[in-house]
Write a protein that holds these residues in place. Structure first.
Motif, short mmCIF file in Angstrom:
data_model
loop_
_atom_site.label_atom_id
_atom_site.label_comp_id
_atom_site.label_asym_id
_atom_site.label_seq_id
_atom_site.Cartn_x
_atom_site.Cartn_y
_atom_site.Cartn_z
N GLU B 45 -1.23 7.94 2.16
CA GLU B 45 -0.26 7.03 2.78
C GLU B 45 -0.97 5.99 3.65
OE1 GLU B 45 3.48 8.75 4.36
OE2 GLU B 45 3.21 7.28 5.95
N ASP B 46 -1.95 6.45 4.42
CA ASP B 46 -2.71 5.51 5.25
C ASP B 46 -3.42 4.46 4.40
OD1 ASP B 46 -1.88 6.93 7.41
OD2 ASP B 46 -3.78 8.00 7.73
N LEU B 47 -4.02 4.94 3.32
CA LEU B 47 -4.74 4.00 2.44
C LEU B 47 -3.77 3.04 1.75
CD1 LEU B 47 -7.51 6.23 0.84
CD2 LEU B 47 -7.87 4.20 2.24
N SER B 48 -2.58 3.55 1.43
CA SER B 48 -1.58 2.67 0.80
C SER B 48 -1.25 1.51 1.76
CB SER B 48 -0.29 3.44 0.49
OG SER B 48 -0.56 4.51 -0.36
N GLN B 49 -1.10 1.87 3.02
CA GLN B 49 -0.81 0.83 4.02
C GLN B 49 -1.97 -0.17 4.09
OE1 GLN B 49 1.13 2.14 7.56
NE2 GLN B 49 0.10 0.63 8.84
N GLU B 50 -3.17 0.36 4.05
CA GLU B 50 -4.35 -0.50 4.09
C GLU B 50 -4.39 -1.44 2.88
OE1 GLU B 50 -7.94 1.74 4.97
OE2 GLU B 50 -9.12 0.18 3.99
N VAL B 51 -3.99 -0.90 1.73
CA VAL B 51 -3.98 -1.72 0.52
C VAL B 51 -3.02 -2.90 0.69
CG1 VAL B 51 -3.20 -1.76 -1.91
CG2 VAL B 51 -4.70 0.06 -1.10
N PHE B 52 -1.83 -2.64 1.22
CA PHE B 52 -0.86 -3.73 1.37
C PHE B 52 -1.33 -4.76 2.40
CE2 PHE B 52 1.97 -0.71 -0.79
CZ PHE B 52 2.42 -1.56 -1.78
N LEU B 53 -1.99 -4.29 3.43
CA LEU B 53 -2.54 -5.26 4.40
C LEU B 53 -3.63 -6.11 3.74
CD1 LEU B 53 -2.72 -3.10 7.65
CD2 LEU B 53 -1.24 -5.05 7.22
N THR B 54 -4.44 -5.46 2.91
CA THR B 54 -5.47 -6.21 2.19
C THR B 54 -4.82 -7.23 1.25
OG1 THR B 54 -6.89 -4.27 2.24
CG2 THR B 54 -7.50 -5.98 0.67
N VAL B 55 -3.79 -6.80 0.57
CA VAL B 55 -3.09 -7.70 -0.35
C VAL B 55 -2.56 -8.91 0.42
CG1 VAL B 55 -0.98 -7.94 -1.74
CG2 VAL B 55 -2.48 -5.97 -2.07
N TYR B 56 -1.99 -8.65 1.58
CA TYR B 56 -1.45 -9.75 2.39
C TYR B 56 -2.55 -10.73 2.81
CZ TYR B 56 1.11 -12.21 6.02
OH TYR B 56 1.69 -13.18 6.77
N GLU B 57 -3.66 -10.17 3.19
CA GLU B 57 -4.76 -11.03 3.66
C GLU B 57 -5.46 -11.76 2.53
OE1 GLU B 57 -7.15 -8.39 5.97
OE2 GLU B 57 -6.00 -8.77 7.78
N LYS B 58 -5.47 -11.14 1.36
CA LYS B 58 -6.24 -11.73 0.25
C LYS B 58 -5.34 -12.39 -0.78
CE LYS B 58 -10.15 -9.50 1.45
NZ LYS B 58 -11.49 -9.93 1.60
N ILE B 59 -4.10 -12.58 -0.43
CA ILE B 59 -3.16 -13.08 -1.43
C ILE B 59 -3.58 -14.46 -1.95
CG2 ILE B 59 -1.52 -14.21 0.16
CD1 ILE B 59 -0.24 -11.97 -2.57
N TYR B 60 -4.31 -15.20 -1.13
CA TYR B 60 -4.77 -16.52 -1.58
C TYR B 60 -5.78 -16.40 -2.72
CZ TYR B 60 -9.04 -15.65 1.09
OH TYR B 60 -10.19 -15.12 1.57
N GLN B 61 -6.35 -15.21 -2.88
CA GLN B 61 -7.32 -15.03 -3.97
C GLN B 61 -6.62 -14.68 -5.28
OE1 GLN B 61 -10.11 -12.06 -2.73
NE2 GLN B 61 -11.12 -13.41 -1.28
N PHE B 62 -5.33 -14.40 -5.21
CA PHE B 62 -4.61 -14.03 -6.43
C PHE B 62 -4.36 -15.28 -7.28
CE2 PHE B 62 -0.36 -13.55 -8.45
CZ PHE B 62 -0.80 -12.71 -9.48
#
Lengths: 366, 192
Positions: B45-62
Motif C-alpha cells: 500500500e505504501d509503495l502504491s502511494q509512492e507510485v501515484f506520487l511518482t506518476v503525478y511528478e513525472k506525468i510530463y514524461q508521459f
C-alpha cells in the motif's frame, strides 16, 4: 508430435495463439493421447479461474483520499519552495525569443558567409535539413516577432560566431562535426597532455542533436569547432506535454531499470531528453544564467576504457591547477548498482560551475 | 467518457480531479502488481502511494500518443523492484532456472481427468494459495498476463524484455504454478 512437444504448445493452443500448422499437429496428437487431452482441459480450467483467483480486493477504501492529500501537500510544499511539482518551466527573459529570432534572421540571410567565416579550416559542418518548408514557417514566425521587438542587431551580436538553425515539428536536423584529428578541442579532457583523446572520437561523426518533439523549437549552437565559452546552447519548447522521455535501459532478464541523473541542484531544469545511439542525452538549463547543460549517459564498456575517469581528487586538482585550461566538456564514470556508466557533460557554464555540478550528479532510476 | 491519455493531459494542465480519476481507476491494478511482487500488504500500500506520487511528478514524461496503462504499470514494477533492491541489498528477481528444474522432476502428463479431482472453485483456491510461493518474477508475469490481461507485447514493454522472452517466461511460470498446487493437493489428499 510427442507429449513433451505437445505440452510446450498447450498454453498457446488454449489461448488460440498457436499457428494453424502447429494446431493441426497438436490436434492430431490429442486424438490419440488422453493425458494430453486432460492437460488441455486442466489448462482451460486454470485460464478460467486465474483472473478471479488472482483478484485482490483488499485495498483500503481511503487510499485515494490519502494519495490526493499527499499530492496536495507536495504541491503546496513545492509552491512554497518555488519548485513546481509538474514539469517546471524555466523563466526566460522577454527578449529571449527576439534574440533567437534575430539569430535566425542573421543565419538565413548570411548563411553562406557565416559558414565560410565562422568555422576554421580544420572543421567542416555538414548540415542536413529535412522538411524545410516547416522550418521556413518557424523562421518566418521568429522573424516577425523579432521585427516587432526591434532588437535585431544588439542581441544578435551577443551570439558572436555561433551559427544557429531552428528546428520544428517533424524536422530532423543533424549536425555532423567532421573535425580532423588536428581539430582543436573536439574532446578535450583534463589530463590530455598525457592521454590523447579516445581514438574513437576522432573523425567520428558526432551527432549533436536529434529532435523529434513536435512543436519544439530549438536553437542550437553548431560551432562544434571550439565549444568555447561563447558557444551557448539555448532551448525553448512550446509545449511541455510533447516531451518525449527516454532513459538508459539496463536489461538483464527481469532486472531492468532506467537510469537518469538525479540530485542535480534545483536551479537546473530538465528541458528535454533525447535518444541518441547508445546514449541518452538530457538537456538541462540553468535558470539563472539561462545556459544549457547537455548531459549524456551510456553504459561504460571496456572499448571506451581509455576515456578519462574523473575521481573527485582529479576534479579538485584540476580546479586548483591554473596551468591547463579547464574543458567545456567533462567525462565521468559513475557507478550505479555495481555497473559503470559513462556520463558526458557539455556546457558553456563557467568552469567553476561545471565542476561543482559534476560532483552533484548521481544516477538513479527513473 | 474521457480516455486515460486525455486525463493524463489534463493532469499536466494542473487538473487534480483528472488525477483523482486516474488514481481510482488504477489503484487496484497498481496495488495488485506491487503486492504480487512484494508480498506484504502494508508495504504494498505504501509503495502504491509512492507510485501515484511518482506518476503525478513525472506525468510530463508521459507520451500522450501512447497508452497510459502500460506506462503506469511499468512505474509500479520499477518502483517495487527498486524497493526490493534497497530492502534485500541483492536483487533477486531473476528467473531461477534451478527452481523450475526442481519442479520439472515429475512428469507433467501423468494425470487423469482434472474434473474428477478439481471443482473450479477448488482449483481457484489452490492457485490463490500457491501463487505467493512462486518466485517474485513469476508472480509479476502471471499477474500482468492473467489479472491485467496484457498481451505478450505489452508485458514485454512493461518489463523491458523481448516478446519471445515473455512467452517463454509465462509458460515457465504457469508450469511452476501448476506443479506447486498439485504438490499441495497431494499433501491434502486430493491426489491426481
Amino acid at each position: 508430435m510427442n507429449c513433451q512437444q505437445a505440452e510446450n504448445h498447450i498454453y498457446q493452443y488454449c489461448e488460440a495463439n498457436l499457428s494453424p500448422e502447429l494446431c493441426l499437429l497438436l490436434e492430431e496428437h490429442l486424438k490419440t493421447c488422453e493425458n494430453c487431452r486432460n492437460l488441455v482441459e486442466l489448462t482451460r480450467m486454470e485460464n478460467a479461474v486465474l483472473k478471479d483467483a488472482l483478484a485482490l480486493d483488499y485495498l483500503d477504501d481511503n487510499f485515494t483520499r490519502r494519495v490526493m492529500n499527499a499530492v496536495s501537500a507536495r504541491s503546496m510544499a513545492s509552491t512554497m519552495d518555488q519548485k513546481p511539482v509538474s514539469k517546471p518551466r524555466a523563466k526566460r527573459p522577454y527578449w529571449y525569443l527576439a534574440t533567437a529570432a534575430a539569430i535566425v534572421l542573421l543565419f538565413t540571410a548570411f548563411a553562406p558567409g557565416i559558414y565560410n567565416n565562422l568555422f576554421n579550416q580544420d572543421s567542416q559542418m555538414d548540415v542536413a535539413i529535412k522538411d524545410t518548408a516547416r522550418n521556413q514557417e518557424t523562421v518566418d514566425k521568429a522573424l516577425e516577432i523579432a521585427r516587432q521587438e526591434n532588437e535585431l542587431t544588439g542581441d544578435a551580436a551577443q551570439f558572436g560566431s555561433a551559427a544557429i538553425q531552428s528546428f520544428d515539428a517533424g524536422t530532423v536536423t543533424e549536425y555532423t562535426d567532421n573535425a580532423s584529428s588536428t581539430g582543436t578541442n573536439e574532446t578535450q579532457h583534463y589530463n590530455n597532455q598525457n592521454n590523447s583523446p579516445a581514438s574513437t572520437d576522432q573523425n567520428a561523426p558526432v551527432q549533436i542533436a536529434m529532435i523529434d518533439a513536435p512543436n519544439a523549437e530549438i536553437l542550437q549552437d553548431t560551432n562544434g569547432n571550439t565549444r568555447s565559452a561563447d558557444s551557448s546552447v539555448a532551448f525553448k519548447t512550446a509545449s511541455p506535454n510533447r516531451y518525449r522521455s527516454y532513459a538508459v535501459s539496463v536489461t538483464d532478464s527481469m532486472e531492468d531499470y532506467s537510469l537518469m541523473p538525479v540530485d542535480l541542484p534545483n536551479n537546473y531544469v530538465l528541458e528535454k531528453s533525447l535518444n541518441a545511439d547508445s546514449a541518452v542525452v538530457y538537456i538541462y538549463s540553468e535558470i539563472n544564467s539561462n545556459q544549457a547543460v547537455e548531459l549524456s549517459i551510456e553504459p561504460y564498456t571496456t572499448a571506451t576504457s581509455d576515456i578519462l575517469t574523473l575521481a573527485e581528487s582529479d576534479i579538485n586538482s584540476a580546479k586548483e591547477s591554473t596551468a591547463q585550461p579547464l574543458p567545456q566538456q567533462l567525462e565521468v564514470i559513475i557507478e550505479y548498482e555495481n555497473t559503470k556508466y559513462l556520463v558526458k557533460l557539455k556546457s558553456s557554464l563557467s568552469n567553476e560551475e561545471l565542476l561543482k555540478l559534476v560532483k552533484e550528479i548521481h544516477l538513479g532510476e527513473q | 467518457m474521457m480516455s486515460d491519455e486525455m486525463l493524463a493531459s489534463q493532469v499536466l494542465e494542473g487538473d487534480l480531479c483528472a488525477f483523482e480519476e486516474l488514481v481510482n481507476k488504477y489503484k487496484k491494478s497498481v496495488f495488485a502488481i506491487i503486492y504480487r511482487i512484494i508480498g506484504q500488504y502494508q508495504e504494498a500500500e505504501d509503495l502504491s502511494q509512492e507510485v501515484f506520487l511518482t506518476v503525478y511528478e513525472k506525468i510530463y514524461q508521459f507520451d500522450v500518443s501512447k497508452k497510459f496503462a502500460p506506462w503506469i504499470h511499468r512505474i509500479a514494477v520499477n518502483t517495487t523492484i527498486s524497493a526490493l533492491r534497497k530492502k534485500k541489498k541483492v536483487m533477486n528477481l531473476s528467473f531461477d532456472e534451478t527452481y523450475i528444474q526442481t519442479l520439472d522432476n515429475s512428469p507433467v502428463n501423468s494425470m487423469g481427468d482434472p474434473h474428477q479431482y478439481y471443482e473450479r472453485k477448488e482449483l481457484g483456491a489452490f492457485i490463490n494459495e500457491v501463487i505467493m510461493d512462486l518466485p517474485e518474477s513469476y508472480r509479476v508475469i502471471i499477474t500482468l498476463r492473467y489479472q491485467m490481461d496484457y498481451n505478450n507485447g505489452e508485458i514485454a514493454e512493461i518489463l523491458g524484455i523481448s516478446k519471445e522472452n515473455v512467452e517463454v517466461k509465462v509458460h515457465r511460470a504457469r508450469k511452476a504454478m501448476r506443479k506447486l498446487y498439485m504438490q499441495k493437493a497431494e499433501r491434502k489428499g486430493d491426489t491426481i
